[in-house]
Design an enzyme around this catalytic site. Structure first.
Site, short mmCIF file in Angstrom:
data_model
loop_
_atom_site.label_atom_id
_atom_site.label_comp_id
_atom_site.label_asym_id
_atom_site.label_seq_id
_atom_site.Cartn_x
_atom_site.Cartn_y
_atom_site.Cartn_z
N ASP A 1 22.09 39.11 40.81
CA ASP A 1 21.04 40.10 40.76
C ASP A 1 19.67 39.42 40.12
O ASP A 1 19.26 39.59 38.99
CB ASP A 1 21.37 41.32 39.58
CG ASP A 1 20.43 42.33 39.68
OD1 ASP A 1 19.99 42.54 40.70
OD2 ASP A 1 20.14 42.97 38.49
N TYR B 1 14.41 36.51 35.31
CA TYR B 1 15.50 35.56 35.15
C TYR B 1 14.94 34.26 35.76
O TYR B 1 15.84 33.21 35.71
CB TYR B 1 16.60 35.93 35.94
CG TYR B 1 17.15 37.47 35.55
CD1 TYR B 1 16.91 37.88 34.28
CD2 TYR B 1 17.72 38.33 36.38
CE1 TYR B 1 17.13 38.87 33.62
CE2 TYR B 1 18.29 39.48 36.00
CZ TYR B 1 17.91 39.74 34.57
OH TYR B 1 18.58 41.20 34.25
N GLN C 1 19.63 51.39 37.88
CA GLN C 1 20.66 50.35 37.57
C GLN C 1 20.72 50.45 35.93
O GLN C 1 19.97 50.29 35.40
CB GLN C 1 20.31 48.85 38.17
CG GLN C 1 21.21 47.71 37.56
CD GLN C 1 20.71 46.46 37.99
OE1 GLN C 1 20.29 45.87 37.18
NE2 GLN C 1 20.71 46.28 39.43
N SER D 1 30.12 36.14 37.48
CA SER D 1 30.88 35.04 37.06
C SER D 1 30.22 33.64 37.43
O SER D 1 29.72 33.96 38.58
CB SER D 1 32.19 35.27 37.32
OG SER D 1 33.24 34.02 36.78
N ARG E 1 36.68 33.27 39.89
CA ARG E 1 36.59 34.57 39.36
C ARG E 1 35.97 35.54 39.95
O ARG E 1 36.15 36.54 40.24
CB ARG E 1 36.14 34.26 37.97
CG ARG E 1 36.92 33.73 36.87
CD ARG E 1 37.75 34.84 36.05
NE ARG E 1 38.61 34.01 35.32
CZ ARG E 1 38.23 33.62 33.96
NH1 ARG E 1 36.94 33.80 33.57
NH2 ARG E 1 39.13 33.13 32.94
#
Length: 274
Positions: free
Chosen positions: A26, A31, A154, A224, A229
């Site tokens: 995302d 970020y 979200q 993850s 995973r």
């Protein structure tokens, strides 16, 4: 056997479709991972049309000018011709700047830079305000549709933070609910109800939580850094929780494990760049 499938998509209010199972990379300006995500998309052998890429206007950029700049920068950083979904990351900036940031998204859609737009971490009071802003923009800009179309919201959503009021608001308006932290960062593993379901179906507790989210009609974004995973969290289509099990897993708790801007006041400015 479940009717759900890994290739399932949900039709958005914008007219486009979103995959029902996402992956929690995302991207977002805050970020600092847009360049890496964009490079991965461009290097992939999967056609661009089959990849749904989401990014966000950061919490400190919720204003018209800042959002316009962030959108342009996101396209440059990713190297993509368009972004499938752009969200306002948090309901900060105050009413005037939230309206301006939303307008920036609307204009980007009109310019072909973005396909669908939405918000993240908005409380019901912020959503009500946004609905009013859309009506105002329609009057100011020339009629229905000119205020933009809210397609996705979200939030952190899972059985220990079900956000029933927000989900109800969205469902009345056909707004898709994306669920981040759907496996609660593993912090609820071992809970008796969850553990018993995992044992019953021979699945991991993470898989049960992803399955719960899918059966609730959400778009879960499990995250993850481990390849095994990532694959494991997508193997949730060979079992189905009963309706009673879905209901029983959901609690009356309000226990988010991430930040929670939904509770912020309408006049929260939070150090905005305008």
């Amino acid at each position: 056997m479940s009717k759900l499938g890994i290739n399932d998509k949900i039709k958005l209010n914008s007219g486009y479709e979103i995959p029902q199972l996402g992956f929690g990379v995302d991207s977002a300006s805050a970020y600092r991972n847009e360049a890496g995500c964009g490079a991965a998309v461009l290097r992939s052998t999967i056609p661009r049309s089959e990849i749904f890429f989401t990014s966000k206007v950061g919490p400190k950029h919720i204003s018209y000018n800042a959002a316009r700049r962030i959108i342009s920068e996101s396209l440059v950083k990713t190297g993509l011709e368009y972004i499938d979904l752009m969200l306002l990351h948090a309901p900060y900036g105050g009413s005037v700047h939230r309206k301006g940031a939303w307008l920036a998204l609307v204009e980007a859609v009109e310019e072909g830079k973005i396909r669908s737009i939405g918000v993240s971490n908005y409380g019901v009071h912020h959503l009500d305000e946004l609905e009013q802003h859309i009506k105002e923009l329609e009057k100011e800009r020339g009629g229905p549709g000119k205020g933009g179309v809210l397609s996705v919201g979200q939030w952190e959503v899972h059985p220990w933070c079900p956000r029933k009021d927000i989900v109800e608001w969205c469902r009345k308006r056909n707004v898709v609910v994306e669920a981040y932290a759907p496996i609660v960062r593993g912090e609820r593993f071992g809970e008796p109800g969850l553990k018993s379901l995992a044992e019953k179906y021979g699945k991991t507790e993470a898989q049960v939580l992803v399955r719960w989210s899918l059966q609730k009609g959400y778009v879960p974004l499990p995250k993850s850094v481990k390849a095994e995973r990532i694959k494991e969290n997508a193997k949730v289509y060979d079992f189905e929780l009963s309706e009673e099990e879905v209901k029983a897993l959901e609690t009356e708790e309000y226990s988010p494990v991430c930040w929670d801007p939904t509770t912020s006041e309408l006049d929260n400015y939070s150090g905005q760049e305008v």
